[in-house]
Write a protein that holds these residues in place. Sequence first.
Motif, mmCIF file in Angstrom:
data_model
loop_
_atom_site.group_PDB
_atom_site.id
_atom_site.type_symbol
_atom_site.label_atom_id
_atom_site.label_comp_id
_atom_site.label_asym_id
_atom_site.label_seq_id
_atom_site.Cartn_x
_atom_site.Cartn_y
_atom_site.Cartn_z
ATOM 1 N N THR A 15 0.823 -1.214 0.000
ATOM 2 C CA THR A 15 0.000 0.000 0.000
ATOM 3 C C THR A 15 0.857 1.263 0.000
ATOM 4 N N LEU A 16 1.814 1.363 0.937
ATOM 5 C CA LEU A 16 2.674 2.545 1.005
ATOM 6 C C LEU A 16 3.605 2.618 -0.199
ATOM 7 N N PHE A 17 4.133 1.483 -0.596
ATOM 8 C CA PHE A 17 5.045 1.424 -1.747
ATOM 9 C C PHE A 17 4.340 1.971 -2.992
ATOM 10 N N ASP A 18 3.156 1.447 -3.274
ATOM 11 C CA ASP A 18 2.414 1.885 -4.458
ATOM 12 C C ASP A 18 2.011 3.352 -4.352
ATOM 13 N N PHE A 19 1.714 3.801 -3.135
ATOM 14 C CA PHE A 19 1.357 5.204 -2.920
ATOM 15 C C PHE A 19 2.519 6.112 -3.310
ATOM 16 N N ILE A 20 3.739 5.743 -2.938
ATOM 17 C CA ILE A 20 4.919 6.542 -3.286
ATOM 18 C C ILE A 20 5.093 6.604 -4.798
ATOM 19 N N ILE A 21 5.007 5.457 -5.462
ATOM 20 C CA ILE A 21 5.200 5.429 -6.919
ATOM 21 C C ILE A 21 4.126 6.253 -7.616
ATOM 22 N N THR A 22 2.879 6.112 -7.182
ATOM 23 C CA THR A 22 1.779 6.847 -7.814
ATOM 24 C C THR A 22 1.931 8.350 -7.631
ATOM 25 N N THR A 23 2.240 8.779 -6.414
ATOM 26 C CA THR A 23 2.322 10.213 -6.144
ATOM 27 C C THR A 23 3.552 10.848 -6.784
ATOM 28 N N ILE A 24 4.685 10.141 -6.795
ATOM 29 C CA ILE A 24 5.873 10.729 -7.425
ATOM 30 C C ILE A 24 5.691 10.807 -8.932
ATOM 31 N N SER A 25 4.978 9.843 -9.512
ATOM 32 C CA SER A 25 4.689 9.886 -10.948
ATOM 33 C C SER A 25 3.861 11.113 -11.288
ATOM 34 N N ARG A 26 2.829 11.371 -10.491
ATOM 35 C CA ARG A 26 1.995 12.542 -10.731
ATOM 36 C C ARG A 26 2.777 13.832 -10.531
ATOM 37 N N HIS A 27 3.594 13.851 -9.479
ATOM 38 C CA HIS A 27 4.363 15.057 -9.162
ATOM 39 C C HIS A 27 5.351 15.375 -10.281
ATOM 40 N N LEU A 28 6.082 14.377 -10.738
ATOM 41 C CA LEU A 28 7.094 14.609 -11.768
ATOM 42 C C LEU A 28 6.467 14.929 -13.125
ATOM 43 N N SER A 29 5.281 14.405 -13.384
ATOM 44 C CA SER A 29 4.619 14.715 -14.656
ATOM 45 C C SER A 29 4.284 16.204 -14.737
ATOM 46 N N ARG A 30 4.025 16.837 -13.591
ATOM 47 C CA ARG A 30 3.751 18.278 -13.579
ATOM 48 C C ARG A 30 4.975 19.078 -13.991
ATOM 49 N N TYR A 31 6.150 18.493 -13.795
ATOM 50 C CA TYR A 31 7.406 19.142 -14.177
ATOM 51 C C TYR A 31 7.942 18.615 -15.510
ATOM 52 N N HIS A 32 7.081 17.909 -16.247
ATOM 53 C CA HIS A 32 7.386 17.421 -17.594
ATOM 54 C C HIS A 32 8.507 16.383 -17.629
ATOM 55 N N PHE A 33 8.565 15.522 -16.621
ATOM 56 C CA PHE A 33 9.484 14.393 -16.643
ATOM 57 C C PHE A 33 8.804 13.210 -17.341
ATOM 58 N N THR A 34 9.595 12.456 -18.113
ATOM 59 C CA THR A 34 9.104 11.271 -18.807
ATOM 60 C C THR A 34 9.574 10.022 -18.077
ATOM 61 N N HIS A 35 8.683 9.055 -17.928
ATOM 62 C CA HIS A 35 9.017 7.803 -17.254
ATOM 63 C C HIS A 35 9.723 6.863 -18.232
ATOM 64 N N ILE A 36 10.905 6.374 -17.853
ATOM 65 C CA ILE A 36 11.650 5.420 -18.672
ATOM 66 C C ILE A 36 12.083 4.237 -17.794
ATOM 67 N N THR A 37 12.599 3.198 -18.420
ATOM 68 C CA THR A 37 13.215 2.092 -17.688
ATOM 69 C C THR A 37 14.548 1.751 -18.340
ATOM 70 N N THR A 38 15.475 1.253 -17.542
ATOM 71 C CA THR A 38 16.760 0.761 -18.032
ATOM 72 C C THR A 38 17.008 -0.633 -17.454
ATOM 73 N N PRO A 39 17.924 -1.415 -18.035
ATOM 74 C CA PRO A 39 18.133 -2.784 -17.553
ATOM 75 C C PRO A 39 18.681 -2.845 -16.129
ATOM 76 N N ILE A 40 18.336 -3.912 -15.440
ATOM 77 C CA ILE A 40 18.912 -4.175 -14.122
ATOM 78 C C ILE A 40 20.357 -4.640 -14.265
ATOM 79 N N ILE A 41 20.668 -5.340 -15.356
ATOM 80 C CA ILE A 41 22.027 -5.822 -15.618
ATOM 81 C C ILE A 41 22.741 -4.827 -16.529
ATOM 82 N N GLU A 42 23.928 -4.424 -16.135
ATOM 83 C CA GLU A 42 24.744 -3.519 -16.948
ATOM 84 C C GLU A 42 26.182 -4.035 -16.978
ATOM 85 N N HIS A 43 26.964 -3.530 -17.907
ATOM 86 C CA HIS A 43 28.392 -3.843 -17.931
ATOM 87 C C HIS A 43 29.075 -3.184 -16.730
#
Length: 337
Positions: A15-43
């Motif tokens: 519940t708290l975990f999802d709340f953080i992700i949901t609220t930070i997504s909304r907050h950052l979208s107001r500042y025109h941030f785009t959500h991306i993902t990168t691999p967990i494995i890197e060189h």
Amino acid sequence: MIRRVKGTQDFLDLTLFDFIITTISRHLSRYHFTHITTPIIEHTELFKRSLGQQTDVVSKEMFTLETRSQDDDGMCLRPEATASIARAFVENGIQTTPWKVWTWGPMFRYERPQKGRFREFNQVSMEIIGSASIAQDAHFIKMLDRYFHETLHLNNYAVLINFLGCQQDRDRMKIALTTFLEKNSAIICSTCTERKDKNILRIFDCKNQDCQTLYTKAPYITDFLCDECDSEWKTLQLQLHLLSVSYAHKPTLVRGLDYYQKTVFEFVSNDLGAQNTFCGGGRYDHLIKDLGATQDQPSIGAAIGIERLMLMLELHKDSLALEQLPALHVIIPLATE
């Protein structure tokens, strides 16, 4: 019974975990941030080149992987996200700047587990790649401060800032700091003695109380700023004041990764005990070119520790607009037919 790996955790209530992700997504979208993902494995080389060979993360905390191919030059589980995002910017040939992006997910570091510190932990990371303005740094810190205070209703935290200057500033400061440490070589611990020769600014991260007492008298980087950096440092403080951000200057704050320069900052809370930083970041103006780009892209970024933020929110979660289960509707028959 087979138990979970030391330093990991089971999330049985998100519940708290999802709340953080949901609220930070909304907050950052107001500042025109785009959500991306990168691999967990890197060189592994990505983090050696970006974080620095002598940092604790690279020298002691990386989870490296054994591979079946002799052609692989070494891979690891990512210990942080800034280098991965910078790599993605360079590799995908991003041309539009500033590139404002954010991501979240698990990171991995081999550390001694304790409250608020895990070997597999989750972070929200946000970066603005391609913005040289120091005023941007102040607005970035204000953006985070608004999220913690206005959205999460947190009050028991402080904003700590420092200014690391340019490479020439740090070179002058290191000479003075080396002289200071050599005069006090009988006092400093063995870890600081080693760091003096390998990564001298990391001495300020020492947990030894005798060392910390000594370092209150050490030379600080803000005493060695060139005219341009000194002007930027004053601009940063003025902008934070104009934006009504309460902060404290911590002259020993260095953040411990080689790519940082100029602005560095942390959000800390006494609610977390020894591991009291729940958000930290700073400016990195040369990382993009160091990873293969044809030109520098001045940038700033930060990461929020989700587990540490959850510890803080647990104290007043009843005041948060957490998602609730729908009402339970029950049909009770009153007759046999």
